[in-house]
Design a protein around this motif. Sequence first.
Motif, short mmCIF file in Angstrom:
data_model
loop_
_atom_site.label_atom_id
_atom_site.label_comp_id
_atom_site.label_asym_id
_atom_site.label_seq_id
_atom_site.Cartn_x
_atom_site.Cartn_y
_atom_site.Cartn_z
N LYS A 1 0.82 -1.21 0.00
CA LYS A 1 0.00 0.00 0.00
C LYS A 1 0.86 1.27 0.00
CE LYS A 1 -0.66 0.33 5.00
NZ LYS A 1 -1.64 0.43 6.05
N HIS A 2 2.15 1.16 0.33
CA HIS A 2 3.06 2.30 0.31
C HIS A 2 4.03 2.21 -0.87
CE1 HIS A 2 1.60 3.49 4.22
NE2 HIS A 2 1.84 2.27 4.69
N ARG A 3 3.58 1.73 -2.02
CA ARG A 3 4.48 1.53 -3.15
C ARG A 3 5.05 2.84 -3.69
NH1 ARG A 3 -0.31 -0.22 -5.16
NH2 ARG A 3 -1.41 1.28 -6.44
N GLU A 4 4.37 3.98 -3.44
CA GLU A 4 4.87 5.27 -3.91
C GLU A 4 6.17 5.65 -3.21
OE1 GLU A 4 1.67 4.89 -2.87
OE2 GLU A 4 0.67 4.91 -4.82
N ASN A 5 6.48 5.02 -2.09
CA ASN A 5 7.71 5.32 -1.36
C ASN A 5 8.94 4.69 -2.02
OD1 ASN A 5 6.11 6.63 0.46
ND2 ASN A 5 6.06 4.93 1.92
N TYR A 6 8.77 3.78 -2.96
CA TYR A 6 9.89 3.12 -3.62
C TYR A 6 10.29 3.91 -4.85
CZ TYR A 6 9.07 -0.97 -0.73
OH TYR A 6 8.94 -1.83 0.32
N LEU A 7 11.57 4.22 -4.95
CA LEU A 7 12.08 4.92 -6.11
C LEU A 7 11.95 4.01 -7.34
CD1 LEU A 7 13.48 7.51 -6.94
CD2 LEU A 7 15.66 6.36 -6.59
N GLY A 8 11.35 4.50 -8.39
CA GLY A 8 11.16 3.71 -9.59
C GLY A 8 9.94 2.85 -9.58
N HIS A 9 9.02 3.07 -8.66
CA HIS A 9 7.85 2.20 -8.56
C HIS A 9 6.99 2.26 -9.81
CE1 HIS A 9 4.48 5.01 -8.07
NE2 HIS A 9 5.40 5.82 -7.61
N SER A 10 6.94 3.41 -10.49
CA SER A 10 6.03 3.53 -11.62
C SER A 10 6.52 2.75 -12.84
CB SER A 10 5.83 4.99 -11.99
OG SER A 10 7.06 5.57 -12.36
N VAL B 1 1.13 -0.24 -11.79
CA VAL B 1 -0.18 -0.70 -11.36
C VAL B 1 -1.21 0.25 -11.95
CG1 VAL B 1 -1.67 -1.12 -9.39
CG2 VAL B 1 0.75 -1.61 -9.21
N GLY B 2 -2.24 -0.29 -12.56
CA GLY B 2 -3.31 0.54 -13.08
C GLY B 2 -3.50 0.40 -14.58
N ARG B 3 -4.57 1.03 -15.07
CA ARG B 3 -4.90 0.93 -16.49
C ARG B 3 -3.95 1.71 -17.38
NH1 ARG B 3 -11.05 2.49 -17.02
NH2 ARG B 3 -10.08 4.34 -16.21
N TRP B 4 -3.37 2.80 -16.87
CA TRP B 4 -2.56 3.68 -17.71
C TRP B 4 -1.35 2.98 -18.30
CZ3 TRP B 4 2.51 4.60 -16.63
CH2 TRP B 4 2.95 4.23 -15.37
N GLN B 5 -0.84 1.93 -17.68
CA GLN B 5 0.38 1.29 -18.13
C GLN B 5 0.16 0.02 -18.92
OE1 GLN B 5 1.29 -1.83 -16.80
NE2 GLN B 5 -0.45 -1.87 -15.43
N LYS B 6 -1.08 -0.43 -19.08
CA LYS B 6 -1.34 -1.71 -19.76
C LYS B 6 -0.93 -1.64 -21.22
CE LYS B 6 -4.78 -4.41 -17.65
NZ LYS B 6 -4.99 -4.88 -16.64
N GLY B 7 -0.04 -2.53 -21.60
CA GLY B 7 0.38 -2.63 -22.99
C GLY B 7 1.32 -1.53 -23.44
N ARG B 8 1.81 -0.70 -22.55
CA ARG B 8 2.71 0.39 -22.93
C ARG B 8 4.15 0.01 -22.62
NH1 ARG B 8 -0.28 5.91 -21.02
NH2 ARG B 8 -2.10 5.64 -22.32
N ASP B 9 5.04 0.53 -23.42
CA ASP B 9 6.46 0.34 -23.18
C ASP B 9 6.92 1.48 -22.29
OD1 ASP B 9 9.07 -0.39 -23.22
OD2 ASP B 9 9.45 0.32 -25.26
N LEU B 10 7.09 1.21 -21.01
CA LEU B 10 7.41 2.26 -20.05
C LEU B 10 8.87 2.67 -20.08
CD1 LEU B 10 5.28 1.00 -17.04
CD2 LEU B 10 4.66 2.66 -18.79
N THR B 11 9.71 1.92 -20.76
CA THR B 11 11.12 2.28 -20.86
C THR B 11 11.49 2.67 -22.29
OG1 THR B 11 11.69 -0.03 -21.17
CG2 THR B 11 11.78 0.82 -18.92
#
Length: 137
Positions: free
Chosen positions: A27-36, A41-51
């Motif tokens: 529940k505190h995943r925002e505290n980790y550097l690079g969590h996104s 987590v969530g719809r915004w990242q589904k099927g996207r190349d985040l790197t």
Amino acid sequence: MSFHVPVRGGNRGGRDRFSWEDVKNDKHRENYLGHSVMAPVGRWQKGRDLTWYAKAGSTEAEAAEAARVEELRRIKAAEQDAMMVALGLKKPDRGNEDVHRTKEELAQIMSTMSGENEEAGVEPPVDTVPGLGAGKL
């Protein structure tokens, strides 16, 4: 004889127990550097190349960029030519402009440039007419 003691498990800051999958569920995943990027987590990242930003350019992207640069070069050259004509100056020689003209067209252009057709009442082509400011003061 070499003195080497193996590193005990769990001694390097808990590296052996860390998992990005655990971060996704925390529940505190925002505290980790690079969590996104590492634990999206969530719809915004589904099927996207985040790197995407860290990867080398693809050939399609390079080809599109090269086409865009070439188009901009041609547009700038055309604008410069139009400005030169508007100022009454000679257009710069762009190299292969007359490649697609026939022998008859070239002969007509050469005759109008030499002044042979002026007596016959034939108007010279627009690109051979001097513009404003071309004459002597």
